[in-house]
Every structure is written in structure tokens, then in C-alpha cells.
Design a protein around this motif. Structure first.
Motif, PDB file in Angstrom:
ATOM      1  N   ILE A  82      -1.716 -18.963 102.852  1.00  0.00           N
ATOM      2  CA  ILE A  82      -1.776 -17.770 103.689  1.00  0.00           C
ATOM      3  C   ILE A  82      -0.720 -16.805 103.183  1.00  0.00           C
ATOM      4  CG2 ILE A  82      -0.895 -17.039 105.949  1.00  0.00           C
ATOM      5  CD1 ILE A  82      -2.666 -19.117 107.176  1.00  0.00           C
ATOM      6  N   VAL A  96       3.590 -16.966  89.972  1.00  0.00           N
ATOM      7  CA  VAL A  96       4.403 -17.820  89.119  1.00  0.00           C
ATOM      8  C   VAL A  96       4.399 -19.252  89.654  1.00  0.00           C
ATOM      9  CG1 VAL A  96       6.716 -18.176  88.213  1.00  0.00           C
ATOM     10  CG2 VAL A  96       5.804 -15.867  88.377  1.00  0.00           C
ATOM     11  N   SER A  97       4.401 -19.384  90.979  1.00  0.00           N
ATOM     12  CA  SER A  97       4.420 -20.735  91.550  1.00  0.00           C
ATOM     13  C   SER A  97       3.112 -21.469  91.295  1.00  0.00           C
ATOM     14  CB  SER A  97       4.692 -20.679  93.052  1.00  0.00           C
ATOM     15  OG  SER A  97       3.567 -20.190  93.735  1.00  0.00           O
ATOM     16  N   TYR A 116       5.514 -12.715  91.715  1.00  0.00           N
ATOM     17  CA  TYR A 116       6.222 -13.914  92.145  1.00  0.00           C
ATOM     18  C   TYR A 116       5.330 -15.005  92.743  1.00  0.00           C
ATOM     19  CZ  TYR A 116      10.353 -16.559  93.369  1.00  0.00           C
ATOM     20  OH  TYR A 116      11.297 -17.538  93.455  1.00  0.00           O
ATOM     21  N   PRO A 117       4.387 -14.663  93.634  1.00  0.00           N
ATOM     22  CA  PRO A 117       3.528 -15.712  94.186  1.00  0.00           C
ATOM     23  C   PRO A 117       2.660 -16.384  93.123  1.00  0.00           C
ATOM     24  CG  PRO A 117       3.330 -13.693  95.456  1.00  0.00           C
ATOM     25  CD  PRO A 117       4.115 -13.362  94.237  1.00  0.00           C
ATOM     26  N   TYR A 170      13.320 -13.430 103.153  1.00  0.00           N
ATOM     27  CA  TYR A 170      13.183 -13.597 101.707  1.00  0.00           C
ATOM     28  C   TYR A 170      12.755 -15.013 101.364  1.00  0.00           C
ATOM     29  CZ  TYR A 170      15.585  -9.147 101.162  1.00  0.00           C
ATOM     30  OH  TYR A 170      15.923  -7.845 101.212  1.00  0.00           O
ATOM     31  N   LEU A 185      10.971  -7.584 100.303  1.00  0.00           N
ATOM     32  CA  LEU A 185      10.851  -7.528  98.841  1.00  0.00           C
ATOM     33  C   LEU A 185      12.143  -8.085  98.256  1.00  0.00           C
ATOM     34  CD1 LEU A 185       9.378  -3.948  98.439  1.00  0.00           C
ATOM     35  CD2 LEU A 185       8.172  -6.117  98.616  1.00  0.00           C
ATOM     36  N   TYR A 186      12.025  -8.878  97.192  1.00  0.00           N
ATOM     37  CA  TYR A 186      13.230  -9.457  96.591  1.00  0.00           C
ATOM     38  C   TYR A 186      14.017  -8.357  95.906  1.00  0.00           C
ATOM     39  CZ  TYR A 186      10.323 -13.572  97.215  1.00  0.00           C
ATOM     40  OH  TYR A 186       9.519 -14.529  97.731  1.00  0.00           O
ATOM     41  N   ALA A 213       4.269 -24.316 105.212  1.00  0.00           N
ATOM     42  CA  ALA A 213       3.674 -23.022 104.877  1.00  0.00           C
ATOM     43  C   ALA A 213       3.060 -23.012 103.486  1.00  0.00           C
ATOM     44  CB  ALA A 213       4.747 -21.938 104.978  1.00  0.00           C
ATOM     45  N   SER A 214       3.751 -23.658 102.544  1.00  0.00           N
ATOM     46  CA  SER A 214       3.305 -23.565 101.151  1.00  0.00           C
ATOM     47  C   SER A 214       1.935 -24.206 100.944  1.00  0.00           C
ATOM     48  CB  SER A 214       4.330 -24.231 100.237  1.00  0.00           C
ATOM     49  OG  SER A 214       4.584 -25.536 100.679  1.00  0.00           O
ATOM     50  N   ARG A 242      -2.506 -13.095  95.339  1.00  0.00           N
ATOM     51  CA  ARG A 242      -2.831 -14.515  95.246  1.00  0.00           C
ATOM     52  C   ARG A 242      -4.221 -14.828  95.775  1.00  0.00           C
ATOM     53  NH1 ARG A 242       1.111 -17.425  98.844  1.00  0.00           N
ATOM     54  NH2 ARG A 242      -0.765 -17.410 100.073  1.00  0.00           N
ATOM     55  N   ASP A 256       4.736 -18.230  99.567  1.00  0.00           N
ATOM     56  CA  ASP A 256       4.163 -18.049  98.240  1.00  0.00           C
ATOM     57  C   ASP A 256       4.036 -19.363  97.481  1.00  0.00           C
ATOM     58  OD1 ASP A 256       3.928 -15.401  98.691  1.00  0.00           O
ATOM     59  OD2 ASP A 256       5.700 -14.800  97.580  1.00  0.00           O
ATOM     60  N   GLY A 257       4.303 -20.469  98.127  1.00  0.00           N
ATOM     61  CA  GLY A 257       4.037 -21.754  97.494  1.00  0.00           C
ATOM     62  C   GLY A 257       5.251 -22.407  96.851  1.00  0.00           C
ATOM     63  N   TYR A 258       6.471 -21.925  97.166  1.00  0.00           N
ATOM     64  CA  TYR A 258       7.649 -22.556  96.606  1.00  0.00           C
ATOM     65  C   TYR A 258       8.223 -23.567  97.599  1.00  0.00           C
ATOM     66  CZ  TYR A 258       7.472 -18.986  93.039  1.00  0.00           C
ATOM     67  OH  TYR A 258       7.069 -18.194  92.006  1.00  0.00           O
ATOM     68  N   HIS A 278      16.471  -8.382  93.921  1.00  0.00           N
ATOM     69  CA  HIS A 278      16.950  -8.585  92.552  1.00  0.00           C
ATOM     70  C   HIS A 278      15.804  -8.576  91.541  1.00  0.00           C
ATOM     71  CE1 HIS A 278      15.969 -12.440  94.275  1.00  0.00           C
ATOM     72  NE2 HIS A 278      15.919 -12.993  93.090  1.00  0.00           N
ATOM     73  N   LEU A 310       8.586 -19.379 100.577  1.00  0.00           N
ATOM     74  CA  LEU A 310       7.937 -20.598 101.085  1.00  0.00           C
ATOM     75  C   LEU A 310       6.436 -20.383 101.197  1.00  0.00           C
ATOM     76  CD1 LEU A 310      10.293 -21.844 103.948  1.00  0.00           C
ATOM     77  CD2 LEU A 310      10.033 -22.749 101.645  1.00  0.00           C
ATOM     78  N   ARG A 353       2.012  -7.997  96.933  1.00  0.00           N
ATOM     79  CA  ARG A 353       2.461  -9.378  96.809  1.00  0.00           C
ATOM     80  C   ARG A 353       1.581 -10.309  97.632  1.00  0.00           C
ATOM     81  NH1 ARG A 353       8.517 -10.351  98.279  1.00  0.00           N
ATOM     82  NH2 ARG A 353       7.589 -10.693 100.310  1.00  0.00           N
TER      83      ARG A 353
END
Ligand SMILES: Nc1ncnc2c1ncn2[C@@H]1O[C@H](COP(=O)(O)OP(=O)(O)O)[C@@H](O)[C@H]1O
Ligand SMILES: [Mg+2]
Lengths: 313, 365
Positions: B77, B101-102, B98-99, A206, B86-87, B72-73, B150, A213-215, B89, A211, B146
Motif C-alpha cells: 500500500i 530500490v527496495s 526510493y520505493p 520519514y 520527502l527525504y 506495513a512492508s 510502485r 515502501d517495503g524496507y 537528503h 516502512l 513516490r
């Protein structure tokens, strides 16, 4: 659709289980109900023999727990104007008047500050530490974890004297900060171990997904790990609060004035003018309320927390 | 869109080496397969490319930039995890968004993109559902969504079909390949299933014990295996090995196995020692006047073809022949091998001997 099935227990088994649970609940509830009931009795009802199950309820105990009272001569009493409120009225029956508020409110507030403060601090530090232990390569990790646990291998009161001396030196005796730090120190090992268990159960993927995804690592922790650890955090918080709220020995030893909590104060209520059991019971009843409310608010989490990972997924 | 070059990539976990000096090159837009048995270091390699694991040594070039030590960020990739990740919550829409939003996109733009991706994957109807109750296939699609949303430089997929049941894997494999063909994004795909790799991949890297055994197109890897491991791992039934002691000269076009002589592709190097003569089951032919005689141990009927298990002086071998051909258990038959398809191996190192057949291919590895 579930992946496994559990056979329905027979109705006889269910009945037996139901009766046993009810019986157990009743047995554990009786002292509690007794305290609550005593809080609404008059002092003479409270000590009557055989004990009264049915009685005329009064809030005398509650009035007494929040006030200090002075006895007046009959002449002085007669000269007073009629009682202004119900509390005054109750007190007058005993030829007394209300002299001022008691210390109970202050002590209760101390309990709230110290109990919730130390719970918050334990959870805050515990969550960060547990996350680090769960996710990062830390030299001597196992030894550190064992060390943290070992702080609970003796009863905390065993170190009462060194702590007493240390606190006097540091000026922490009878301060809110001192008590918060002390209860945090006791609770932190429980918090780290419990929370590490919960965080271990959250798959790393998770955070890794976040990470990628750019966070940042902290954002991943905050937005992905924390929401999923909510169950664990809630149940750990309840355990911490219950300890800090009920702690008696250190409170007696280290606090007397400004930072005294309710547990050492409640027994002292009895001392003034005879044995005022209803006032003690009223204090104890009120003392139960915050933990009860906190637990009820978090009970959904608590149930899932206590079963740990067993039924998740 | 990106070209990815891996150079001497190595990863150690303490004293254990999970990946030893891998090198290969992934062309822009390729569907690239990392294939190998469980525990051979595929996931570790993929995680290093994505930046979830830092290499002990070696280089990773993405789009002409060395990114080996970057987080990684910063690599742009996308990664589809083995268990989807998958999150729990968040609902489907939030998971896919989600990707984005960042990246600080506007709400309207996020919504638009999410819906575009949902249309592409045909999951518009589940956008507002929680991810908890979704079927395996839908989870897979959301995880893909997901990743796609991006528009990253490349996709990493770690056994993305592993969690699905057999019947569904086929469908998803086709969908995945079709999606890739439409988007043309570089994809690195990890699998331990050689059939999946052969069906879907443009190129394959075969790994074993952290070592790259061979790197090439599915055809090359099948027809011209570089090592005995590859020859055995790819193809079902696996390649037959007839083992013998012998010697060959550079330029030889035949090999002597005791009193039999078999034609082979012209050899490019001399060798003396323990040799394995590798021939695929479909290149074994029955021939009444074949000098190499074997006894039939068993036959297995597969519809249009049958697998015949044979016992020879040099070990057991299997032949895939037409089902029309009558074969009886315990009868003795003569065999011939298609000479153009033979690979000889050095049994000591497992390495294929260079020959006319495989010369162009081996220089890669
Ligand atoms: N974080 C880690 N720490 C120690 N060993 C690891 C770690 N990750 C993977 N390994 C080991 O590295 C080897 C390769 O693992 P992996 O890349 O996951 O294999 P594959 O994906 O091919 O099945 C395995 O033996 C595994 O136990
Ligand atoms: Mg793996």
C-alpha cells in the motif's frame, strides 16, 4: 524566500559585536599561542624574564619530546662521527647524543586508540539507545532516561576508588579496553540525551514512508534516520572525543604503562634533566592537533548541531 | 487494485479509545473519503489500514486477505503523508525511485519508471532538484509520484491538500481526482473538509469521536443523514433542527409540533420523546399563507442566493432562497418545508428515525 525576516542590526551594533568577539577570541587564544610559541623556544628563552615575544625559533623542544638523550664526556663526543641529521646536531650542542625514542609516540597512540575508540563506542551505543528511546514504547522510559542522566550527577572521579578496585579485580587496569569502557560509560549518558533530542526532531513519517515502501525497520533506520541525524551525531562525537581526549584523573589513576594516555605523560617530560618547558609545550601542541583536525572536519555539522533545532526547517 | 473491508476495527491508546468498532467496505477502484472533525480517529484508521499501527481488535481485509497484524512492508500500500515526508537528503528523482530500490529493480528499469511517473505528474523538469526548495504543489506532486511509482494495491492519503494554500488546493484536488480516474486505483483519502469530501469522493465515511456515524455516497449522506452529527457536519449552512416533544406512529406521514402539522416521509418506526425536525436551508420555502410564522433576523447576500436567518418558536433556522426574493429584516414571514426531504431525529441519541426517505441507507450503518 524565507517565512520570517529579521531586521538587519545597525552598523554600530555590528562593529561593537565584532570588537567584543575579537577581544574574546584574543583573550582565549593567548595561552594557546603561548604554548605553541614556547614549543619553538630554547629552554633559556622559555624562562627568560621579561618573556620574549620575538625569538629565534628552534625545533629543540620537538626533538626532546620524541627522544631520550645521554650526556657524554667531551672526549667521547670528539670521537664521534659528525652528526647524521638535524636532531643529532641540536642535541650535540648540549654535549649529548640521542639514546633512543621517547615514550611520547606510544602514549600519543594510546590516546588516539582510547579517545577515538571510546567515542566510536559511545556514538554507536548512544545512537541505537537514543533511537529506541525516541521511537519505541519502552516500559519505565522516563525513569530509565533519568537513571542514565543521573550517572552524570556527580563528578566521575567520585567513584574513582570503586572503579580502581573493580578494574584491578577484572584485570582491566592499564588496558586499552578498560579505558575505552570507562570513557564510554562516562560519555554514554551525554550521547543518549543529545542524540535523542536530535532523533526526536526527525519526523517519524520519514521512517514510516520507508516502512511502507517495503524496507525493514533497520533499513529505515540506517538509510533514512542516520543520514538525517548526521549533524547530531557529528556534534555529539566531538563532545565525546574532547572529554576522552583530555581526561586526566582516571588516566593517572588507572594507567601507568601499556595503556597510559598522553595527558598523564606530558607533565613527566619535564622531569628529566632540568625544566624542559619547550619539550612540554611541544608535547602539548601536538596533543591539540587531533581534536583540532577532527573538529575542523566536522565543523559544518558542529555549527548546525550547537544551534540544535532552532534554525532547521 | 484492491477491495478493502474493515470489520469491527478498534484501536486503543492506553485507556483512550481512538477508534471504536468501525466497519465499512471500500470497493475496488473507489475514491473513498474518511471525513470527520480533527481528532476523531481518521488518521488512526488510515494508519491501521496501511499497517503503521496495529489494531487492538478487528479485521482488515485487502484483496480477500486478512492483513490486520501484518507489517506495513507486506501490504503493498502507498501512503501520502500529511506533511509529504520527502527525504530531505535525496533529490526528487531519488525520492521517487526510493520505493523501487527496495524491490530490486534494475537501474535502467527504475529510471524508466521514474520518468514515466514524472511525465504523468508533469514534474520532469524538477527531477534533479533537491526537494528542499520546492513549492508546496511540487512537493505534493513528488509525494504522489513516490506513491504511484510502485503501482501499489491501494493509496492512503492523509489530508494531502492540508498544507497547500486555498487557491492551490482547488487545482490539486482536480488533478488528484483526474489522476485517480486515469489509474483507477483504490484510494482512501482523509479530510476534515466536508466540501472536499463531497466534491471528490465516490463514497464517504463520516466519523466522530472514533465512531463511524454514517457510510455512503455523498448524495445519500447529504440528503439522508443517519445522525444529527452528520446532518450538522455536512452542508453549509448546516441542517436546521426544530426541537419539540412529541410522538409519532409507524406509518405516520405527518408530525404535530404544538399547533403546527408538517408532512414528513412515511415513518417506519414509532417514537415518543424529544424530537428534532431536520430540514436543510434550501428546502425551506417562503409562503405568504404558511402557518409557521417566523421573524427575519438577518440576511446574507451570496450572489444568486441569499441566506436568511429566521427566529421561530422552536429555535433559530436558516433558509437559502433566491436573491430575487425581497426580504426585510424584522418582517414576519410564513414558511413551508419540502416534505420529501425531512428527517426526524431522536434528540437523545442523535439517531435519525427510520422513514421512507432513509430506510435503505440506514441499514448500512
Ligand atoms: N500514538 C498515539 N498515542 C496516543 N494517542 C493518540 C496516538 N495517535 C493518536 N492519538 C489520539 O487519538 C485521537 C485520534 O487521532 P487521529 O486519528 O490522529 O485523529 P484525526 O486524524 O481524525 O485528526 C486523538 O485524540 C489523538 O490524540
Ligand atoms: Mg489526522
Amino acid at each position: 524566500m524565507s517565512a520570517y525576516s529579521i531586521t538587519e542590526p545597525s552598523s554600530r551594533a555590528k562593529w561593537t559585536a565584532g570588537i567584543l568577539v575579537t577581544l574574546y577570541a584574543v583573550i582565549t587564544m593567548v595561552p594557546l599561542l603561548w604554548i605553541v610559541a614556547t614549543g619553538f623556544k630554547t629552554p633559556s628563552d622559555a624562562i627568560s624574564y621579561p618573556p620574549k615575544v620575538f625569538f629565534e625559533p628552534t625545533v629543540e623542544g620537538y626533538v626532546n619530546v620524541f627522544t631520550t638523550r645521554t650526556r657524554l664526556s667531551p672526549e667521547a663526543l670528539a670521537a664521534l662521527p659528525p652528526p647524521a641529521n638535524f636532531a643529532e646536531e641540536i642535541v650535540r650542542q648540549y654535549d649529548m647524543v640521542i639514546a633512543g625514542p621517547s615514550r611520547f609516540g606510544e602514549r600519543f597512540l594510546n590516546s588516539v586508540i582510547i579517545g577515538f575508540g571510546s567515542t566510536f563506542l559511545s556514538i554507536f551505543l548512544g545512537t541505537l539507545a537514543a533511537y529506541a528511546f525516541s521511537r519505541f514504547k519502552i516500559p519505565l522510559k522516563d525513569d530509565l532516561l533519568f537513571f542514565i542522566l543521573s550517572t552524570r550527577m556527580m563528578p566521575p572521579i567520585a567513584v574513582a576508588i570503586p572503579i580502581f578496585l573493580m578494574y584491578r579485580q577484572l584485570g582491566l587496569s592499564d588496558t586499552h579496553l578498560g579505558m575505552i569502557l570507562l570513557y564510554t560509560a562516562v560519555n554514554i549518558s551525554l550521547a543518549v540525551w543529545l542524540l535523542k533530542g536530535f532523533i526526536d526532531e526527525i519526523p517519524r513519517e520519514y521512517e514510516e514512508a520507508a516502512l511502507i515502501d517495503g524496507y525493514t525497520r533497520f533499513q529505515a533506520f540506517y538509510k533514512v534516520v542516520l543520514p538525517q541525524a548526521a549533524t547530531g551525531i557529528a556534534s555529539t562525537a566531538i563532545f565525546c572525543l574532547i572529554f576522552a581526549w583530555n581526561e586526566y584523573a582516571f588516566a593517572v589513576l588507572l594507567t601507568s604503562g601499556t595503556a597510559q594516555t598522553a595527558p598523564p605523560f606530558i607533565p613527566t617530560i619535564i622531569g628529566v634533566g632540568g625544566q624542559d618547558w619547550p619539550a612540554v609545550a611541544a608535547g602539548a601542541t601536538l596533543f591539540l592537533v587531533p581534536v583540532m583536525v577532527f573538529t575542523i572536519l566536522l565543523r559544518k555539522h558542529l555549527l548546525r548541531g550547537i544551534t540544535f533545532g532552532a534554525v532547521r526547517k | 487494485m484492491a477491495e478493502i473491508i474493515i470489520k469491527n476495527l478498534r484501536k486503543e491508546f492506553g485507556s483512550f479509545t481512538a477508534v471504536q468498532s468501525s466497519s465499512f467496505r471500500i470497493e475496488d477502484g473507489e475514491f473513498f473519503m474518511l471525513l470527520g472533525p480533527s481528532g476523531c480517529g481518521k488518521t488512526t484508521t488510515l494508519r491501521m489500514i496501511a499497517g503503521l499501527e496495529l489494531p487492538t481488535s478487528g479485521q482488515i481485509w485487502i484483496d480477500g486477505e486478512e492483513v490486520g497484524q501484518k507489517p506495513a512492508s507486506q501490504r503493498d500500500i502507498a501512503f501520502v503523508f500529511q506533511m509529504f515526508a520527502l527525504y530531505p537528503h535525496m533529490n526528487v528523482r531519488k525520492n521517487i525511485a526510493y520505493p523501487l530500490v527496495s524491490q530490486g529493480l534494475s537501474r535502467a528499469r527504475v529510471r524508466e519508471k521514474v520518468e514515466e511517473v514524472a511525465r504523468l505528474l508533469r514534474i520532469e523538469h524538477i527531477l534533479d532538484r533537491p526537494v528542499g526548495g520546492l513549492s508546496g504543489g511540487d512537493r505534493q506532486r513528488v509525494a504522489l509520484g513516490r506513491a504511484i511509482v510502485r503501482s501499489p494495491k491501494a493509496f492512503m492519503m492523509d489530508e494531502p491538500l492540508g498544507a497547500l494554500d486555498a487557491e492551490f488546493r482547488e487545482i490539486m484536488a482536480e488533478e488528484l481526482r483526474a489522476l485517480h480516474d486515469r489509474m483507477g486505483a483504490t484510494t482512501v483519502y482523509v479530510t476534515h473538509d466536508q466540501l472536499e469530501a463531497m466534491q471528490m469522493g465516490d463514497k464517504i465515511v463520516v466519523m466522530n469521536h472514533g465512531v463511524v456515524e454514517q457510510f455512503g455516497t455523498p448524495q445519500d449522506i447529504y440528503d439522508k443523514p443517519a445522525t444529527m452529527f452528520v446532518a450538522e457536519f455536512i452542508g453549509s449552512p448546516a441542517m436546521n433542527f426544530l426541537r419539540f416533544r412529541g410522538s409519532v406512529e409507524a406509518g405516520a406521514t405527518s408530525v404535530r409540533m404544538h399547533h403546527h402539522v408538517f408532512e414528513v416521509p412515511e415513518l417506519r418506526e414509532p417514537f415518543d420523546g424529544d424530537i428534532a425536525f431536520g430540514v436543510r436551508p434550501e428546502h425551506v420555502r417562503f409562503s405568504d399563507n404558511g402557518a409557521f410564522r417566523c421573524r427575519v433576523d438577518a440576511t446574507e447576500y451570496l450572489g444568486t442566493t441569499q441566506i436568511v436567518t429566521l427566529n421561530s418558536d422552536h429555535g433559530q433556522l436558516k433558509a437559502r432562497i433566491s436573491s430575487d426574493q425581497p426580504v426585510r429584516v424584522d418582517e414576519t414571514v410564513g414558511l413551508e418545508f419540502d416534505p420529501k426531504t425531512i428527517t426526524l431525529f431522536d434528540t437523545g441519541t442523535g439517531r435519525a428515525l427510520r422513514s421512507d426517505l432513509n430506510e435503505g441507507v440506514l441499514s448500512h450503518g
